[in-house]
Design a protein around this motif. Structure first.
Motif, short mmCIF file in Angstrom:
data_model
loop_
_atom_site.label_atom_id
_atom_site.label_comp_id
_atom_site.label_asym_id
_atom_site.label_seq_id
_atom_site.Cartn_x
_atom_site.Cartn_y
_atom_site.Cartn_z
N THR A 12 49.43 46.29 51.27
CA THR A 12 48.28 47.11 51.66
C THR A 12 47.03 46.56 51.01
OG1 THR A 12 49.81 48.96 51.46
CG2 THR A 12 47.51 49.49 51.85
N GLU A 13 45.97 46.43 51.78
CA GLU A 13 44.70 45.97 51.20
C GLU A 13 44.16 47.05 50.32
OE1 GLU A 13 42.41 42.87 54.15
OE2 GLU A 13 41.67 44.90 53.91
N VAL A 14 43.87 46.71 49.06
CA VAL A 14 43.32 47.73 48.18
C VAL A 14 41.81 47.72 48.30
CG1 VAL A 14 43.20 48.58 45.83
CG2 VAL A 14 45.27 47.48 46.63
N MET A 15 41.31 48.66 49.11
CA MET A 15 39.86 48.78 49.21
C MET A 15 39.44 49.97 48.40
SD MET A 15 38.65 47.57 52.90
CE MET A 15 38.18 49.19 53.35
N LYS A 16 38.27 49.89 47.80
CA LYS A 16 37.80 50.98 46.96
C LYS A 16 37.48 52.18 47.85
CE LYS A 16 33.62 51.70 44.43
NZ LYS A 16 33.66 52.92 43.63
N PRO A 17 38.17 53.29 47.65
CA PRO A 17 37.86 54.48 48.48
C PRO A 17 36.54 55.09 48.04
CG PRO A 17 39.60 54.97 46.88
CD PRO A 17 39.19 53.55 46.65
N GLU A 18 35.65 55.28 49.00
CA GLU A 18 34.33 55.80 48.64
C GLU A 18 34.36 57.31 48.43
OE1 GLU A 18 32.53 52.46 47.99
OE2 GLU A 18 31.46 54.36 47.88
N ASN A 74 54.62 51.37 44.60
CA ASN A 74 54.11 50.38 43.67
C ASN A 74 53.17 51.12 42.72
OD1 ASN A 74 52.61 48.45 42.31
ND2 ASN A 74 52.69 47.00 44.02
N VAL A 75 53.69 51.37 41.50
CA VAL A 75 52.96 52.23 40.56
C VAL A 75 51.57 51.68 40.25
CG1 VAL A 75 52.95 53.00 38.16
CG2 VAL A 75 55.02 53.24 39.53
N GLU A 76 51.51 50.37 40.02
CA GLU A 76 50.22 49.77 39.65
C GLU A 76 49.20 49.93 40.77
OE1 GLU A 76 51.24 46.05 37.13
OE2 GLU A 76 49.50 45.56 38.38
N GLU A 77 49.69 49.77 42.00
CA GLU A 77 48.80 49.85 43.15
C GLU A 77 48.18 51.25 43.25
OE1 GLU A 77 50.83 49.59 46.89
OE2 GLU A 77 49.12 48.62 47.86
N VAL A 78 49.04 52.26 43.09
CA VAL A 78 48.56 53.64 43.20
C VAL A 78 47.60 53.96 42.05
CG1 VAL A 78 49.23 56.07 43.20
CG2 VAL A 78 50.64 54.39 44.41
N GLN A 79 47.95 53.49 40.86
CA GLN A 79 47.11 53.76 39.69
C GLN A 79 45.74 53.12 39.86
OE1 GLN A 79 49.17 52.78 36.11
NE2 GLN A 79 47.71 53.82 34.79
N ASN A 80 45.71 51.87 40.30
CA ASN A 80 44.43 51.18 40.51
C ASN A 80 43.62 51.85 41.59
OD1 ASN A 80 44.94 49.32 38.54
ND2 ASN A 80 45.80 47.81 39.94
N LEU A 81 44.31 52.27 42.65
CA LEU A 81 43.61 52.92 43.75
C LEU A 81 42.94 54.21 43.28
CD1 LEU A 81 43.12 53.07 46.88
CD2 LEU A 81 45.12 54.56 46.95
N MET A 82 43.72 55.03 42.56
CA MET A 82 43.17 56.30 42.10
C MET A 82 42.05 56.07 41.11
SD MET A 82 46.42 58.92 42.02
CE MET A 82 45.43 60.29 41.46
N GLU A 83 42.20 55.06 40.28
CA GLU A 83 41.16 54.81 39.29
C GLU A 83 39.88 54.34 39.96
OE1 GLU A 83 42.63 54.03 35.32
OE2 GLU A 83 41.43 52.20 35.33
N SER A 84 40.00 53.66 41.08
CA SER A 84 38.81 53.08 41.71
C SER A 84 37.96 54.10 42.45
CB SER A 84 39.20 51.94 42.65
OG SER A 84 39.91 52.47 43.75
#
Lengths: 350, 194
Positions: free
Chosen positions: B4-10, B29-39
């Motif tokens: 999945t492309e990790v785009m910063k959710p606005e 993918n724990v890291e993916e979800v964590q980075n997404l939420m943090e962004s």
């Protein structure tokens, strides 16, 4: 928590984060000044409450948190309709308030994050005050006169240096939320157990080693936090015991055997002495004691969840297990060893 | 596995959309979800309707049920409010600060051979927009708003969904199973009925 129903449009004026150190209201129309009920001056550079504030004659809510306020001038008294005053994170102390501050009709007062070392006496006259927060200050004590705040429902005093609780606090008839966490409290006065209105009691991070057994009678209590206290874990029995005097032994016999007597039969001082008998809290003992008692820390299952050390007095060191009960005694039937779960729904002992 | 492309959710709604996409697969993918939420940069106007406080204790306010794959909720912590030490019923738990700060204290699972209470592993204070992750395999934690002046708001994602967990007495390691309830769902107050 200051929950204030947000008002739409013209009734709310938000002048937060504008680097203001004075309140120049030239740009605010007369109608706006009259209509504004909620004013936010948060995150500015005010050192004093601006005098021009009294132009907002119908102001009900004022938040001037996160400034550099060292002093609140008398002009605030002219805000006769003000119900909520929030001034968190300023530089206020017990000398900062105008003399007649207590005449205001305030219902919610939040002075958390300031420099109060003593409870300001001006607060004690605020008869309509329902919610008071002085969290994160430098208070060392709570005055007995706190009982004058008869409308108080919420009292937040967490994060101070308070060492004891005055029993007069129990006289507040509507207090439902009491926060005393992060202080230096060593004991709880048993009178607190009379507070039937208390729903939530926060005592975590203090210096408590035990609780008074009366706390079991707080049947409305649903939240109780006790973690971070040096609560006694192991069974502790105070071995010092002064044997009872002859007077006491005679008194105990009269009382525990219900020997009949009329006031005319005895000298007045002995009648009064007999009236002072305290019942031994061991429900299986019909005994009484006068002065001679033994401190005893007993562990009680709090609503089947956690064991709490509770302090109570027993008539003699031997009185810790079932002993011959007096068939004529009216020992109450409360079972000390467990409290029904519905009495304590969430015990945040963790 | 699809990347999945990790785009910063606005916006919060963007974040929820991407979460739905990520959780449509069976593995997390724990890291993916964590980075997404943090962004996602917290914008109060986007979540204010869910931020319903209670004066007595922290509240759980359901935001999204993730098509049955996860629960997304907002927790509101008044000054001094904290949780007990608890586990997460074998689910993944992500916690992101939307406003204020929260202190997280990690504990080892209780070991009954050791006397003297549960062992503290570490503690930290999470800042705004930071996202923490925990799972039973890591340990247990207590979360609390230690501020006496500021309320805190956090965004939590739990996958799979669960409605009960264990709470632990720090002094003894004794555990209790508790049911978890919601203060509000989708912005509407939902009082608990026995």
């Amino acid at each position: 928590m200051d929950v204030y129903e947000g008002l739409e449009g013209e009734k709310v004026l938000n002048l937060s984060r504008l680097n203001l150190d004075n309140l120049d209201l030239d740009d605010v129309g007369e109608e706006r000044k009259r209509d504004t009920q909620q004013l936010f001056l948060v995150y500015n550079r005010f050192i004093m409450l601006p005098g021009s504030i009294c132009h907002f004659s119908n102001l009900v809510f004022l938040d001037i948190s996160c400034n550099r306020l060292a002093f609140i001038c008398e002009d605030i008294l002219r805000l006769s309709k003000l119900k909520t005053l929030v001034a968190k994170n300023n530089r206020l102390d017990e000398f900062s308030l105008p003399k007649d501050f207590g005449t205001m009709s305030l219902e919610v007062l939040n002075f958390s994050g300031n420099r109060f070392e003593e409870f300001p006496s001006e607060f004690l006259n605020l008869q309509r005050l329902q919610s008071l927060s002085l969290g994160g200050n430098r208070l060392k004590s709570i005055p007995a006169e706190i009982e004058q705040l008869t409308s108080l429902e919420l009292l937040y005093l967490g994060g101070n240096s308070i060492t004891s609780i005055p029993p007069e606090l129990a006289n507040l008839p509507y207090l439902s939320y009491l926060v005393l966490c992060d202080n230096r409290i060593q004991s709880i006065p048993p009178q607190l157990a009379q507070m039937n209105s208390l729903r939530s009691l926060s005592l975590h991070n203090n210096l408590l080693t035990y609780l008074p057994r009366e706390i079991l009678s707080l049947f409305q209590l649903q939240e109780l936090s006790l973690r971070g206290n040096p609560l006694v874990v192991r069974f502790v029995k105070d071995m010092t015991y002064d044997p009872p005097s002859l007077l006491e032994l005679a008194g105990r016999t009269v009382k525990s055997r219900n020997l009949p007597y009329k006031p005319e039969d005895l000298p007045g001082n002995l009648v009064r002495y007999l009236d002072l008998a305290s019942k031994c809290p061991n429900p299986k003992c019909g005994g009484v004691y006068f002065d001679s008692c033994v401190r005893h820390i007993k562990f009680v299952d709090f609503c089947g969840k956690y064991r709490l050390p509770l302090m109570h007095y027993l008539c003699s060191p031997e009185c810790s297990s079932p002993c011959s009960s007096n068939p004529q005694s009216d020992a109450d039937s409360e079972d000390e060893s467990s409290v029904p779960a519905h009495r304590m729904q969430k015990v945040l002992l963790g | 596995m699809e990347q999945t492309e990790v785009m910063k959710p606005e916006t919060l709604n963007d974040l929820i959309k991407v979460l739905h996409q990520i959780f449509s697969s069976d593995t997390v993918n724990v890291e993916e979800v964590q980075n997404l939420m943090e962004s996602y940069e917290s914008k109060p106007e986007e979540w204010m309707e869910y931020a319903q406080f209670d004066k007595f204790r922290y509240t759980r306010n359901l935001v999204d049920e993730g098509n049955g794959k996860f629960n997304l909720m907002i927790l509101c912590w008044g000054e001094g409010h904290g949780s007990s030490i608890h586990d997460h019923t074998d689910s993944h738990c992500f916690m992101k600060l939307l406003q204020g700060q929260l202190k997280e204290t990690l504990f080892e699972w209780p070991d009954h051979k050791i006397n003297g209470g549960m062992t503290k592993k570490s503690e930290r204070v999470l800042q705004e927009n930071q996202c923490a992750y925990i799972h039973d395999s890591i340990g247990l934690h207590r979360v609390e708003n230690v501020s006496h002046t500021e309320p805190a708001v956090s965004l939590h994602l739990y996958s799979p969904q669960f409605d009960q967990c264990n709470t632990f007495d720090q002094r003894t390691g004794h555990r209790n199973t508790v049911k978890m309830t919601f203060w509000s769902k989708y912005g509407e107050r939902t009082p608990f009925v026995r």
